[in-house]
Design an enzyme around this catalytic site. Structure first.
Site, PDB file in Angstrom:
ATOM      1  N   GLU A 251      87.372 123.747 -43.798  1.00  0.00           N
ATOM      2  CA  GLU A 251      86.977 124.538 -42.629  1.00  0.00           C
ATOM      3  C   GLU A 251      88.144 125.414 -42.225  1.00  0.00           C
ATOM      4  O   GLU A 251      89.292 124.938 -42.179  1.00  0.00           O
ATOM      5  CB  GLU A 251      86.569 123.627 -41.470  1.00  0.00           C
ATOM      6  CG  GLU A 251      86.255 124.361 -40.168  1.00  0.00           C
ATOM      7  CD  GLU A 251      85.840 123.420 -39.043  1.00  0.00           C
ATOM      8  OE1 GLU A 251      85.216 122.376 -39.345  1.00  0.00           O
ATOM      9  OE2 GLU A 251      86.154 123.711 -37.876  1.00  0.00           O
TER      10      GLU A 251
ATOM     11  N   GLU B   5      89.310 129.931 -32.180  1.00  0.00           N
ATOM     12  CA  GLU B   5      88.658 129.054 -31.214  1.00  0.00           C
ATOM     13  C   GLU B   5      89.348 129.247 -29.872  1.00  0.00           C
ATOM     14  O   GLU B   5      90.560 129.446 -29.811  1.00  0.00           O
ATOM     15  CB  GLU B   5      88.777 127.590 -31.611  1.00  0.00           C
ATOM     16  CG  GLU B   5      87.958 127.162 -32.795  1.00  0.00           C
ATOM     17  CD  GLU B   5      88.104 125.668 -33.044  1.00  0.00           C
ATOM     18  OE1 GLU B   5      87.126 124.946 -32.810  1.00  0.00           O
ATOM     19  OE2 GLU B   5      89.194 125.242 -33.459  1.00  0.00           O
TER      20      GLU B   5
END
Length: 355
Positions: free
Chosen positions: A150, A155
């Site tokens: 990932e 974020e």
């Protein structure tokens, strides 16, 4: 006009970022969504699909993701809107939640190994709000997470309006142990106040993270701390806004709704240094042997545009074997040969005349 200015600004940022890279490289725009369309319409279904449901998504999240245009739609001004609504909603999975949102992904529609992955976003804000622009390995259904890998390009947790995080997750270095870094805007600024560009440049031995063309961290196989570096195969893209969960915490009385993430564009550039290339084609008994550079574990030989049964035992050495392909080519016949990688990147066509 605004979109054109943004395009030129992006090119300038791209050139600045390339200059900051460890070595010179050439990028080619391979995939993009500018989100042009009628106000209220759904995102381009040829490019995006949806994750749906309210099962917490492994993070104790509180939203139900839907495919409704209430939660993901074009605004008619060249933007995708992902909208978080506070509402009681029961999804098709039968789970009842107090928030809805959207999670878009290119799984099954677009993947790429290596290159530059970039989006221009205006973020939502507030306690418990969790927007992300990220990637997952396309082998996730076969090997599971985190073995698939990932890459969290961006974020943000809404209580930190001026900070974004970039993180990698892999086997033995996932969750809170994922190698990570953060970028902080100058004092007084917030990512909800304006658009900002978030990007990575990904190559075999490094992933570089950028905000507005500023390089703020570089991750290499050494950051896997002796574990397997799994960033060597195609990944797909995701855009979402979550609500609550272990990372941002849950909304509180200070959180306002609805919240929106505005996406001006997503642009994916191939790194031409790692494009597949054919160097030689030859017949070896019944088989056709194709040698070259940058073939991946799913590389497939094309004969006159048609996929052939391909053996990949020596793909790491740049050799593919088309099983019994040469048997079907007559002596003196000229055919067209290509190789297509698992992410769809294809070599230039070469011609081969069987002796």
């Amino acid at each position: 006009m605004f979109k054109r200015i943004c395009w030129f600004s992006s090119i300038i940022i791209l050139l600045m970022a390339a200059a900051a890279s460890a070595s010179a490289q050439t990028y080619t725009l391979r995939w993009a969504d500018e989100f042009d369309g009628v106000a209220g319409s759904a995102p381009d279904q040829s490019k995006w699909s949806y994750d749906v449901g309210g099962n917490g998504w492994g993070n104790n999240e509180l939203e139900t993701y839907t495919r409704r245009t209430d939660n993901a739609f074009l605004d008619g001004n060249g933007h995708l809107i992902i909208k978080v609504i506070k509402e009681t909603f029961t999804g098709t999975d039968g789970i009842r939640r107090d928030y809805t949102s959207a999670r878009l992904l290119t799984k099954g529609k677009f993947t790429q190994r290596y290159g530059r992955f970039e989006a221009r976003l205006r973020l939502p804000f507030g306690q418990g709000i969790w927007p992300a622009f990220w990637m997952l390995g396309d082998n996730i259904d076969a090997v599971g997470w985190p073995t698939s890998g990932e890459i969290d390009i961006m974020e943000n947790i809404g209580r930190e309006p001026a900070i974004v995080h970039g993180t990698l997750h892999g086997p033995g270095y996932s969750g809170g142990a994922g190698p990570s870094g953060l970028y902080t805007l100058p004092a007084g600024q917030a990512f909800a106040d304006d658009f900002h560009t978030f990007a990575i440049e990904w190559e075999p031995q490094a992933i570089r993270f950028y905000v507005d063309g500023n390089l703020y961290q570089t991750k290499t196989p050494a950051d896997a701390a002796g574990k397997t570096w799994v960033f060597d195969h195609p990944f797909f893209i995701l855009l979402n806004v979550a609500v609550g969960g272990g990372f941002p915490g849950n909304p509180d009385q200070t959180t306002t709704f609805p919240q929106t993430m505005m996406v001006d564009y997503v642009r994916i550039y191939a790194d031409n240094r790692y494009a597949p290339k054919i160097n030689n084609v030859q017949s070896v008994k019944k088989n056709l042997v194709v040698s070259g550079d940058n073939f991946d574990a799913s590389a497939t030989i094309l004969l006159n545009g048609d996929a052939q049964k391909t053996l990949r035992d020596d793909v790491a050495a740049g050799m593919l074997v088309g099983k019994k392909v040469a048997k079907r080519i007559e002596s003196g016949q000229t055919v067209r040969i290509q190789v297509v990688n698992g992410d769809g990147q294809t070599t230039d066509e070469v011609t081969y005349t069987k002796p």
